[in-house]
Design an enzyme around this catalytic site. Structure first.
Site, PDB file in Angstrom:
ATOM      1  N   CYS A   1       0.810  -1.225   0.000  1.00 21.63           N
ATOM      2  CA  CYS A   1       0.000   0.000   0.000  1.00 21.63           C
ATOM      3  C   CYS A   1       0.843   1.275   0.000  1.00 21.63           C
ATOM      4  CB  CYS A   1      -0.937  -0.012   1.196  1.00 21.63           C
ATOM      5  SG  CYS A   1      -1.941  -1.498   1.289  1.00 21.63           S
TER       6      CYS A   1
ATOM      7  N   HIS B   1      -3.638   6.876   3.973  1.00 24.86           N
ATOM      8  CA  HIS B   1      -4.027   5.597   3.355  1.00 24.86           C
ATOM      9  C   HIS B   1      -5.284   5.091   4.045  1.00 24.86           C
ATOM     10  CE1 HIS B   1      -4.002   1.594   1.885  1.00 24.86           C
ATOM     11  NE2 HIS B   1      -3.555   1.041   2.992  1.00 24.86           N
TER      12      HIS B   1
ATOM     13  N   ASN C   1     -10.370  -0.643   1.120  1.00 23.18           N
ATOM     14  CA  ASN C   1      -8.928  -0.403   0.989  1.00 23.18           C
ATOM     15  C   ASN C   1      -8.506  -0.771  -0.430  1.00 23.18           C
ATOM     16  OD1 ASN C   1      -6.143  -0.532   1.007  1.00 23.18           O
ATOM     17  ND2 ASN C   1      -5.982  -1.769   2.861  1.00 23.18           N
TER      18      ASN C   1
HETATM   19  N1  ACO Z   1     -17.475 -10.417   9.980  1.00 25.86           N
HETATM   20  C1  ACO Z   1     -17.802 -10.833  11.216  1.00 25.86           C
HETATM   21  N2  ACO Z   1     -16.906 -11.233  12.119  1.00 25.86           N
HETATM   22  C2  ACO Z   1     -15.606 -11.186  11.747  1.00 25.86           C
HETATM   23  C3  ACO Z   1     -15.190 -10.764  10.468  1.00 25.86           C
HETATM   24  C4  ACO Z   1     -16.194 -10.372   9.573  1.00 25.86           C
HETATM   25  N3  ACO Z   1     -15.915  -9.921   8.329  1.00 25.86           N
HETATM   26  N4  ACO Z   1     -13.851 -10.832  10.410  1.00 25.86           N
HETATM   27  C5  ACO Z   1     -13.417 -11.282  11.589  1.00 25.86           C
HETATM   28  N5  ACO Z   1     -14.477 -11.498  12.395  1.00 25.86           N
HETATM   29  C6  ACO Z   1     -14.488 -11.985  13.781  1.00 25.86           C
HETATM   30  C7  ACO Z   1     -13.254 -12.783  14.154  1.00 25.86           C
HETATM   31  O1  ACO Z   1     -13.372 -14.120  13.756  1.00 25.86           O
HETATM   32  C8  ACO Z   1     -13.216 -12.610  15.661  1.00 25.86           C
HETATM   33  O2  ACO Z   1     -14.132 -13.531  16.209  1.00 25.86           O
HETATM   34  P1  ACO Z   1     -13.771 -14.303  17.600  1.00 25.86           P
HETATM   35  O3  ACO Z   1     -13.631 -13.202  18.619  1.00 25.86           O
HETATM   36  O4  ACO Z   1     -14.940 -15.182  17.794  1.00 25.86           O
HETATM   37  O5  ACO Z   1     -12.474 -15.029  17.331  1.00 25.86           O
HETATM   38  C9  ACO Z   1     -13.800 -11.223  15.877  1.00 25.86           C
HETATM   39  O6  ACO Z   1     -14.491 -10.871  14.660  1.00 25.86           O
HETATM   40  C10 ACO Z   1     -12.747 -10.184  16.173  1.00 25.86           C
HETATM   41  O7  ACO Z   1     -11.700 -10.308  15.210  1.00 25.86           O
HETATM   42  P2  ACO Z   1     -10.482  -9.330  15.214  1.00 25.86           P
HETATM   43  O8  ACO Z   1      -9.572  -9.726  14.092  1.00 25.86           O
HETATM   44  O9  ACO Z   1      -9.905  -9.256  16.603  1.00 25.86           O
HETATM   45  O10 ACO Z   1     -11.217  -7.947  14.870  1.00 25.86           O
HETATM   46  P3  ACO Z   1     -10.614  -6.505  14.838  1.00 25.86           P
HETATM   47  O11 ACO Z   1     -11.413  -5.617  15.651  1.00 25.86           O
HETATM   48  O12 ACO Z   1      -9.111  -6.513  15.033  1.00 25.86           O
HETATM   49  O13 ACO Z   1     -10.869  -6.087  13.318  1.00 25.86           O
HETATM   50  C11 ACO Z   1      -9.699  -5.877  11.231  1.00 25.86           C
HETATM   51  C12 ACO Z   1     -10.310  -6.829  12.260  1.00 25.86           C
HETATM   52  C13 ACO Z   1     -10.820  -5.007  10.664  1.00 25.86           C
HETATM   53  C14 ACO Z   1      -9.095  -6.711  10.120  1.00 25.86           C
HETATM   54  C15 ACO Z   1      -8.641  -4.982  11.913  1.00 25.86           C
HETATM   55  O14 ACO Z   1      -7.789  -5.786  12.674  1.00 25.86           O
HETATM   56  C16 ACO Z   1      -7.829  -4.202  10.902  1.00 25.86           C
HETATM   57  O15 ACO Z   1      -8.345  -3.344  10.217  1.00 25.86           O
HETATM   58  N6  ACO Z   1      -6.512  -4.453  10.846  1.00 25.86           N
HETATM   59  C17 ACO Z   1      -5.616  -3.732   9.956  1.00 25.86           C
HETATM   60  C18 ACO Z   1      -5.825  -4.156   8.540  1.00 25.86           C
HETATM   61  C19 ACO Z   1      -4.925  -3.379   7.620  1.00 25.86           C
HETATM   62  O16 ACO Z   1      -4.606  -2.258   7.859  1.00 25.86           O
HETATM   63  N7  ACO Z   1      -4.512  -3.978   6.527  1.00 25.86           N
HETATM   64  C20 ACO Z   1      -3.706  -3.239   5.606  1.00 25.86           C
HETATM   65  C21 ACO Z   1      -3.082  -4.037   4.656  1.00 25.86           C
HETATM   66  S1  ACO Z   1      -3.949  -4.342   3.184  1.00 25.86           S
HETATM   67  C22 ACO Z   1      -2.701  -4.742   2.064  1.00 25.86           C
HETATM   68  O17 ACO Z   1      -1.582  -4.790   2.388  1.00 25.86           O
HETATM   69  C23 ACO Z   1      -3.093  -4.973   0.637  1.00 25.86           C
END
Ligand code: ACO
Length: 331
Positions: free
Chosen positions: A120, A257, A287
């Site tokens: 990114c 970003h 994203n």
């Molecule tokens: N729908 C419903 N539930 C979900 C989903 C979904 N789409 N995805 C995950 N969950 C669940 C998980 O299984 C977990 O359940 P559990 O507690 O029963 O195990 C729960 O939601 C919490 O999951 P977390 O991963 O802890 O959720 P978090 O609040 O951290 O949000 C997210 C996840 C949105 C991915 C966040 O961590 C994030 O944005 N991280 C950064 C991502 C990023 O910046 N990526 C950039 C790179 S992209 C690239 O390089 C091309």
């Protein structure tokens, strides 16, 4: 974290172009594909919908459309481009470079051309190279592009990643500043110790090509990436404004970003930037990796939030891990 003021000839963004595929994929449709909900996606990420390209679309095709729009916006003839770069997290192949396909399609006959791989952060790395080449007299005008068909590298059965990304391309024409100071400072960095947070394929330590992974997909440690991103954005904002002899209070518009609305809000709060000075459009596109910053600039311009002379802070982070920020005066 290191940041530097720009030296030599000042450069600026002279033109901006974007291309977004027509097809919209809303959260309601995703609810029918995986075990997720509109409520979860909006609350955790801020995303309401994203655009996806038709199957078989190449990333370079989106790059050409965005590049053409940027040339038109800048009023620059194709022959005037000395350097064209395409950054992507979803490149069409290891070679030839997509930049060479773009060069052919747009008639950039005098340009040298290559692709850049920094996930990114790719578009801002390109902008830094263009700035340095122009400042040192090795180029006068450059076209920098970020182009993504991320939909083809997603596992559409993995709810933790497929809800996050979207397809789009964005392009900037960069040249000597016509008014004002142009790009004032840079913060560029990487931390290869954290390479395994965001990977492509099941065989991250060797790489998908090395093991001939038949069906590699985007995978990530979301929680770790999230924590890195908030801290990194805030530190970059401080470092790059200080390098320009300014403070974050001098920033008129923060264009980050777009990976997650909560990351942006937390980072802005930590850096001391009020939300009315932050651009967020992740709700409409998700994203789009290397394309998020041109898309956000385009939307900010359309909303009348970009004025000549405004001090703009651009910042990104991505797989690698990589990061980049720059402070510039808008032309
Ligand atoms: N729908 C419903 N539930 C979900 C989903 C979904 N789409 N995805 C995950 N969950 C669940 C998980 O299984 C977990 O359940 P559990 O507690 O029963 O195990 C729960 O939601 C919490 O999951 P977390 O991963 O802890 O959720 P978090 O609040 O951290 O949000 C997210 C996840 C949105 C991915 C966040 O961590 C994030 O944005 N991280 C950064 C991502 C990023 O910046 N990526 C950039 C790179 S992209 C690239 O390089 C091309």
């Amino acid at each position: 974290m290191r940041a530097f003021p720009t030296l030599g000839r000042q450069t600026a963004i002279l033109g901006l172009g974007v291309h977004v595929p027509e097809r919209v994929l809303g959260n309601a449709e995703l609810e029918r594909m995986v075990d997720t909900s509109d409520e979860w996606i909006v609350e955790r990420t801020g995303i309401r919908e994203r655009h996806v390209a038709e199957p078989g679309t190449a990333s370079f095709e989106l790059a050409v459309k965005a590049g053409r729009e940027a040339l038109d916006a800048a009023g620059v003839e194709p022959e005037a481009i000395d350097l064209v770069m395409v950054a992507s997290s979803s490149p069409d192949a290891p070679f030839p470079a997509m930049a060479c396909r773009v060069q052919e399609c747009l008639g950039l006959v005098n340009a040298w051309a290559f692709d850049l791989l920094a996930a990114c952060t790719g578009l801002l790395y390109e902008l830094a190279i263009a700035d340095a080449m122009i400042a040192s007299g090795r180029a006068r005008t450059a076209l920098v592009i970020g182009a993504e068909v991320l939909s083809r590298i997603l596992d559409w059965g993995d709810r933790s990643t497929c809800v996050l990304l979207g397809d789009a391309a964005g392009a900037l024409v960069v040249g000597p500043a016509r008014h004002g100071a142009g790009i004032r400072s840079w913060c560029l960095g990487a931390d290869g110790r954290q390479w395994d947070l965001l990977v492509y394929g099941d065989h991250a330590h060797k790489g998908a090509y090395a093991v001939r992974d038949p069906d590699p997909h985007f995978k990530m440690n979301g929680r770790e990436t999230y924590m890195f991103a908030v801290d990194n954005f805030a530190r970059q904002a401080l470092a790059v404004t200080e390098a320009a002899g300014l403070t974050v209070g001098d920033v008129d518009l923060f264009v980050p970003h777009q990976a997650n609305r909560r990351i942006i809000e937390s980072a802005a709060r930590r850096a001391g930037i009020a939300m009315d000075r932050v651009v967020i459009n992740i709700d409409r596109y998700g994203n789009t990796s290397t394309a998020t910053i041109p898309l956000a600039l385009r939307d900010a311009a359309a909303e009348g939030r970009l004025h000549p002379g405004d001090r703009i802070l651009l910042a990104s982070f991505g797989a690698g891990l990589t990061w980049a920020a720059c402070l510039l005066d808008w032309e």
